[in-house]
Design a protein around this motif. Structure first.
Motif, short mmCIF file in Angstrom:
data_model
loop_
_atom_site.label_atom_id
_atom_site.label_comp_id
_atom_site.label_asym_id
_atom_site.label_seq_id
_atom_site.Cartn_x
_atom_site.Cartn_y
_atom_site.Cartn_z
N ASP A 34 50.28 37.78 41.13
CA ASP A 34 50.10 38.76 39.97
C ASP A 34 50.97 40.15 39.95
O ASP A 34 51.24 40.42 38.85
CB ASP A 34 48.55 38.84 39.80
CG ASP A 34 47.71 37.61 39.73
OD1 ASP A 34 48.36 36.71 39.17
OD2 ASP A 34 46.43 37.82 40.00
N ASP A 82 50.03 45.28 30.92
CA ASP A 82 49.06 44.28 31.30
C ASP A 82 47.72 44.71 31.06
O ASP A 82 47.55 45.97 31.83
CB ASP A 82 49.31 44.22 33.01
CG ASP A 82 48.51 43.19 33.76
OD1 ASP A 82 47.64 42.88 33.10
OD2 ASP A 82 49.23 42.72 34.75
N ASP A 83 47.05 44.26 30.37
CA ASP A 83 45.44 44.67 29.94
C ASP A 83 44.48 44.65 31.32
O ASP A 83 43.35 44.77 30.95
CB ASP A 83 45.31 44.06 28.91
CG ASP A 83 45.82 44.45 27.51
OD1 ASP A 83 46.49 45.43 27.81
OD2 ASP A 83 46.12 43.46 26.71
N THR A 84 44.92 43.95 32.49
CA THR A 84 43.72 43.56 33.31
C THR A 84 44.25 44.32 34.45
O THR A 84 43.21 44.42 35.49
CB THR A 84 44.27 42.10 33.88
OG1 THR A 84 45.48 41.97 34.37
CG2 THR A 84 43.88 41.12 32.75
#
Length: 471
Positions: free
Chosen positions: A270, A80-82
């Motif tokens: 999320d 997960d890059d966020t």
């Protein structure tokens, strides 16, 4: 609102099916959520767990390690890059440096991926090469978890429930007095809303220092970039009549709903809804030291926490039909190294009793649960001293406040957990038959041998319960 909810549900179902097929055909992924109530040691747990999975010399109760199935382990970029990366290297350096320090506490969501090469077992195990199992560790504040219970409540319901437990706390009386003096049916004035919200947030900070655990909404304690926003500018107010359009009550209600839709729901969507294994860390010793009110508040908080979970089996068909479910939940009493090992069974028994309602509900839904006591990083040694003609089983460590070495006897925990839980449920203010103390120890200076992770108590057993079946 209904269409939006349906869209979210469909999206999560599609993602769940995609994840399931990907994991079944390629490399399985275990998403482990790590949370805990105040002062429970989440950061230390994750740091020590990762260090001991990389160097597994102290993990004999992890069956994959004992059986020689783990070929290698390594850290790699998270998927997960966020989400911020859990700062493992900095936290480990703080614990193992020449002047060891406890790392900073969790203040936001972070993630770390640890990949393990595992040799399969069974008839075909010798014909197959090692497979990769990814462990994605998601760290998030326990205060946020309590917020999930708000999703099923209206503003008026939340106000009524909050006023009940606020009324039982002496330190909340100043806020309650200020709230009673405000005319909530009058036209909304921002200055009044700001004042009440600040008073309520200040009280929640005080409540946490007093040892209370129900301190929701959690973002009032850890606002981050939401500080000062309307979504965090509301408070529980007395409600006796229906609200009027444009009134303070109606505006507070609107902001409460915004908090649920803009803050709580995105976290659930999320992060939380994708977790399939969970450990909840609890400083049970700290609650016992704070007294019966803190113990009962912690028990209530644990029950509320589990109500936010969707426990159950993560079978292929079940996940396609109803989305991902948390299939294993571990409740762990931390800081077991503050007690001599002869008292660990009592601490575990207290933890089992505190989480009985929550565990029963989870098992009924198909989830597997376990309660135990552990120390993610052992900071003490044990010794037996004579005092007034009797022997006391003590622990020795470096005092956090002074840096001096000291031996410490915290008091004997009861064999029967009800000796503590009964007066807590009945509203007792103090313990009648015991004086339980907690000493704050600094991390010990360590010299690790090659292949050894940091010393711990039952961290390997916790790992076996949480991920052992996947290895």
């Amino acid at each position: 609102m209904v269409i939006s909810s349906l869209a979210d549900s469909v999206t999560r179902s599609v993602e769940s099916v995609s994840d399931t097929i990907s994991e079944a055909l390629f490399e399985p992924v275990i998403r482990l959520g790590v949370t805990g109530l105040a002062r429970s040691g989440k950061t230390v747990f994750i740091t020590s767990l990762v260090a001991n999975l990389l160097d597994r010399g102290r993990m004999p109760q992890l069956s994959a390690q004992a059986g020689g199935r783990i070929v290698a382990a390594y850290l790699q970029p998270q998927p997960d890059d966020t989400v911020p990366r859990f700062d493992y290297e900095t936290h480990l350096a703080a614990l193992l440096g020449p002047d060891p320090q406890w790392p900073d506490s969790t203040r936001a969501v972070s993630e770390l991926r640890l990949s393990l090469k595992v040799q399969p077992t069974g008839l075909l195990g010798g014909l197959q090469g090692p497979r990769t199992v990814h462990l994605d560790i998601i760290d998030y504040p326990g205060e946020w978890l309590l917020d999930l219970g708000l999703l099923d409540k209206s503003f008026d319901q939340w106000c009524d429930e909050t006023w009940k437990w606020l009324g039982e706390r002496e330190s909340a009386q100043d806020f309650l007095k200020a709230a009673r003096e405000v005319d909530v049916t009058a036209p909304h004035e921002e200055a009044s809303a700001q004042d009440l919200a600040k008073r309520f947030a200040s009280y929640l900070q005080v409540a946490r220092t007093e040892g209370y655990y129900r301190c929701s909404p959690g973002r009032f304690l850890l606002p981050g970039d939401l500080a000062g926003s309307p979504a965090l500018t509301f408070a529980p107010i007395p409600v006796e009549t229906a609200s009027k359009r444009g009134s303070l009550h109606r505006e507070m209600e609107r902001r409460f709903e915004a908090y649920k839709s803009k803050v709580v729901k995105p976290f659930f969507r999320d992060h939380f809804s994708r977790i399939d294994r969970q450990i909840v860390l609890v400083d049970a010793l700290g609650a016992i030291h704070s007294g019966p009110e803190a113990v009962e508040d912690m028990r209530s908080a644990m029950s509320e926490i589990l109500s936010a979970y969707r426990p159950g089996s993560n079978s292929f068909l079940a996940r396609i039909l109803r989305g991902k479910r948390i299939e294993k939940i571990l409740f762990a009493a931390t800081k077991a190294d503050h007690l001599h090992h002869t008292q660990h069974p009592q601490l575990t028994g207290i933890m089992q009793a505190l989480t009985r309602d929550a565990s029963d509900r989870a098992r009924f839904s198909g989830a597997d649960t376990l309660a135990l006591s552990l120390a993610s990083l052992r900071a003490t040694t044990e010794e037996t001293l004579k005092h007034d003609g009797r022997e006391l089983d003590c622990v020795r460590g470096t005092l956090l406040e002074t840096g001096k070495q000291a031996a410490f006897y915290p008091g004997a925990l009861p064999e029967d957990p009800n000796v503590l839980l009964a007066p807590a449920r009945e509203g007792a203010k103090t313990w009648l038959d015991g004086d339980y103390q907690v000493m704050n120890f600094a991390p010990a200076q360590l010299s690790l041998k090659p292949g050894e992770g940091p010393p711990h108590i039952r961290l390997d057993r916790a790992a076996e319960f949480l991920i052992g079946d996947k290895l």
